[in-house]
Scaffold this active site. Sequence first.
Site, mmCIF file in Angstrom:
data_model
loop_
_atom_site.group_PDB
_atom_site.id
_atom_site.type_symbol
_atom_site.label_atom_id
_atom_site.label_comp_id
_atom_site.label_asym_id
_atom_site.label_seq_id
_atom_site.Cartn_x
_atom_site.Cartn_y
_atom_site.Cartn_z
ATOM 1 N N SER A 9 0.846 -1.193 0.000
ATOM 2 C CA SER A 9 0.000 0.000 0.000
ATOM 3 C C SER A 9 0.880 1.241 0.000
ATOM 4 C CB SER A 9 -0.887 0.027 1.246
ATOM 5 O OG SER A 9 -1.392 1.347 1.411
ATOM 6 N N HIS A 34 -1.300 -1.426 -4.172
ATOM 7 C CA HIS A 34 -2.561 -1.107 -3.485
ATOM 8 C C HIS A 34 -2.658 0.408 -3.300
ATOM 9 C CE1 HIS A 34 -5.932 -2.197 -0.792
ATOM 10 N NE2 HIS A 34 -5.516 -1.214 0.004
ATOM 11 N N ASP A 36 -4.794 3.363 -1.739
ATOM 12 C CA ASP A 36 -5.805 3.693 -0.726
ATOM 13 C C ASP A 36 -6.345 5.098 -0.959
ATOM 14 O OD1 ASP A 36 -5.990 1.432 1.084
ATOM 15 O OD2 ASP A 36 -3.884 1.841 1.560
ATOM 16 N N MET A 38 -8.958 7.941 0.163
ATOM 17 C CA MET A 38 -9.729 8.376 1.341
ATOM 18 C C MET A 38 -10.271 9.776 1.108
ATOM 19 S SD MET A 38 -7.051 7.199 4.238
ATOM 20 C CE MET A 38 -6.493 5.495 4.368
ATOM 21 N N HIS A 67 -8.504 0.791 -3.606
ATOM 22 C CA HIS A 67 -9.377 0.626 -2.436
ATOM 23 C C HIS A 67 -10.048 1.969 -2.154
ATOM 24 C CE1 HIS A 67 -9.443 -0.358 2.193
ATOM 25 N NE2 HIS A 67 -10.657 -0.286 1.678
ATOM 26 N N MET A 138 -11.209 -6.165 6.029
ATOM 27 C CA MET A 138 -10.428 -5.154 6.743
ATOM 28 C C MET A 138 -10.063 -5.706 8.119
ATOM 29 S SD MET A 138 -10.039 -2.730 4.620
ATOM 30 C CE MET A 138 -9.081 -1.727 5.769
ATOM 31 N N ASP A 176 -6.461 -6.584 4.676
ATOM 32 C CA ASP A 176 -5.893 -5.233 4.645
ATOM 33 C C ASP A 176 -5.882 -4.628 6.046
ATOM 34 O OD1 ASP A 176 -5.075 -2.690 4.027
ATOM 35 O OD2 ASP A 176 -6.773 -2.198 2.735
HETATM 36 C C1 DX5 Z 1 -6.165 1.359 5.922
HETATM 37 C C2 DX5 Z 1 -5.728 1.071 4.512
HETATM 38 C C3 DX5 Z 1 -4.623 0.101 4.430
HETATM 39 C C4 DX5 Z 1 -3.353 0.566 5.063
HETATM 40 C C5 DX5 Z 1 -2.577 -0.626 5.489
HETATM 41 O O1 DX5 Z 1 -7.219 2.235 5.885
HETATM 42 O O2 DX5 Z 1 -6.801 0.544 3.767
HETATM 43 O O3 DX5 Z 1 -4.385 -0.329 3.103
HETATM 44 O O4 DX5 Z 1 -2.565 1.363 4.233
HETATM 45 O O5 DX5 Z 1 -1.468 -0.180 6.176
HETATM 46 P P1 DX5 Z 1 -0.745 -1.052 7.273
HETATM 47 O O6 DX5 Z 1 -0.182 -2.252 6.573
HETATM 48 O O7 DX5 Z 1 0.301 -0.129 7.791
HETATM 49 O O8 DX5 Z 1 -1.770 -1.437 8.295
HETATM 50 ZN ZN ZN Z 2 -6.382 -0.417 1.750
#
Ligand code: DX5
Ligand code: ZN
Length: 223
Positions: A9, A34, A36, A38, A67, A138, A176
Amino acid sequence: MRKLLLAPSILSADFSRLGDEIRTVDQAGADWIHIDVMDGAFVSNLSYGAPVMKCVRGCTQLPFDVHLMIEHPDRLIPDFAAAGADTIVVHTEACTHLHRTIQLIHSLGKKAGAALNPATPLDVLDYVLEDLDLVTIMSVNPGFGGQAFIPSALRKVRRLRDMADRRGLDLDIEVDGGVDTGNLADLIEAGANVFVSGSKIFHGDAPANVRAFKAIMNAAESR
Ligand code: DX5
Ligand code: ZN
């Protein structure tokens, strides 16, 4: 056994060198990237959107696993498809019409995934499981990298793999959040096959970290 895939990620990457960070994990043996996304609404944090993703699309041939931790994902799914997503994952909690959203993703020629927050039961997938290419379990509450793994995710993965197997489905199960070299073997054994990791890859020696994850995955695959 399904092919085991590592999806670093980039949320935990150094954004000032994003292209280089992606090339580094690609060369070290990562399988997917990946992404992310938000929106400051579905989750309290903000990250980046399709324009940033488009800028780094040319840095690697690896599939982009997007994601979407956003409300009203249908509005932005076409942008992420056009920016080079391969798999688009939406949150069941953010989709009033999940079946329609999955159809939208497929109509754009992309693989469709659904993500479940830690408190969301698997039952929400009962009538759409056949339509999905991937489910993301998750194992942290989404919004931030570097959080601790929530152990109940292991049981959820096991139940989901059992559900998919009983229906004869070719489903990717992604985990994840808080995934590390300590819980990876248990997650593989439970039936997950796509592993997201952010902080445990990018904080420190990224190539060595990728190799450490892949060594465990390769060992499990050759058993
Ligand atoms: C959390 C994200 C993850 C995150 C994982 O909201 O969806 O993909 O980046 O990071 P780690 O591996 O540090 O938990
Ligand atoms: Zn993620």
